[in-house]
Motif scaffolding. Structure first.
Motif, PDB file in Angstrom:
ATOM      1  N   ARG A   7       0.840  -1.178   0.000  1.00 38.22           N
ATOM      2  CA  ARG A   7       0.000   0.000   0.000  1.00 38.22           C
ATOM      3  C   ARG A   7       0.884   1.240   0.000  1.00 38.22           C
ATOM      4  O   ARG A   7       1.803   1.346   0.787  1.00 38.22           O
ATOM      5  N   LEU A  23      -3.952  10.643  -3.320  1.00 37.75           N
ATOM      6  CA  LEU A  23      -4.349   9.445  -4.040  1.00 37.75           C
ATOM      7  C   LEU A  23      -3.644   8.260  -3.399  1.00 37.75           C
ATOM      8  O   LEU A  23      -2.458   8.322  -3.092  1.00 37.75           O
ATOM      9  N   LYS A  24      -4.391   7.199  -3.210  1.00 36.92           N
ATOM     10  CA  LYS A  24      -3.823   5.982  -2.632  1.00 36.92           C
ATOM     11  C   LYS A  24      -3.872   4.904  -3.702  1.00 36.92           C
ATOM     12  O   LYS A  24      -4.815   4.835  -4.470  1.00 36.92           O
ATOM     13  N   TYR A  25      -2.836   4.078  -3.742  1.00 41.30           N
ATOM     14  CA  TYR A  25      -2.885   2.978  -4.680  1.00 41.30           C
ATOM     15  C   TYR A  25      -2.450   1.694  -4.012  1.00 41.30           C
ATOM     16  O   TYR A  25      -1.594   1.668  -3.141  1.00 41.30           O
ATOM     17  N   THR A  27      -1.081  -2.033  -4.812  1.00 40.73           N
ATOM     18  CA  THR A  27      -0.368  -2.783  -5.843  1.00 40.73           C
ATOM     19  C   THR A  27      -0.240  -4.236  -5.416  1.00 40.73           C
ATOM     20  O   THR A  27       0.215  -4.513  -4.310  1.00 40.73           O
ATOM     21  N   ILE A  39      -3.065  -2.776 -10.177  1.00 44.15           N
ATOM     22  CA  ILE A  39      -2.836  -1.527  -9.462  1.00 44.15           C
ATOM     23  C   ILE A  39      -4.182  -0.826  -9.351  1.00 44.15           C
ATOM     24  O   ILE A  39      -4.801  -0.493 -10.356  1.00 44.15           O
ATOM     25  N   GLU A  40      -4.669  -0.659  -8.139  1.00 43.89           N
ATOM     26  CA  GLU A  40      -5.932   0.030  -7.875  1.00 43.89           C
ATOM     27  C   GLU A  40      -5.618   1.422  -7.352  1.00 43.89           C
ATOM     28  O   GLU A  40      -4.858   1.573  -6.396  1.00 43.89           O
ATOM     29  N   VAL A  41      -6.189   2.456  -7.949  1.00 43.29           N
ATOM     30  CA  VAL A  41      -5.960   3.837  -7.531  1.00 43.29           C
ATOM     31  C   VAL A  41      -7.292   4.445  -7.121  1.00 43.29           C
ATOM     32  O   VAL A  41      -8.250   4.428  -7.887  1.00 43.29           O
ATOM     33  N   GLU A  42      -7.352   4.960  -5.915  1.00 38.49           N
ATOM     34  CA  GLU A  42      -8.564   5.585  -5.373  1.00 38.49           C
ATOM     35  C   GLU A  42      -8.156   6.708  -4.432  1.00 38.49           C
ATOM     36  O   GLU A  42      -7.007   6.814  -4.029  1.00 38.49           O
TER      37      GLU A  42
END
Length: 58
Positions: A7, A23-25, A27, A39-42
């Motif tokens: 994270r 922004l947090k991602y 991986t 890779i999720e970016v939210e």
């Protein structure tokens, strides 16, 4: 295949209004190839979001 989840919390550059948005991602990387599987970016990543990512990978 074993996957590792890391994270990261980078910050976006400041906008003209002076506000900063974080922004947090999330991986997920393959231990054997070290390639990023997803890779999720939210703006916010909850535990349910993390569980959803691991469920999609399974």
């Amino acid at each position: 295949m074993r996957r590792r989840i890391a994270r990261h919390y980078p910050q976006a550059p400041p906008r003209d209004s002076g506000e900063r948005r974080v922004l947090k991602y999330l991986t997920a990387a393959d231990d054997a190839t070290h390639a990023a599987v997803v890779i999720e970016v939210e703006q916010a990543i909850s535990g349910m979001d993390q569980a959803g990512v691991t469920d999609r990978l399974a």
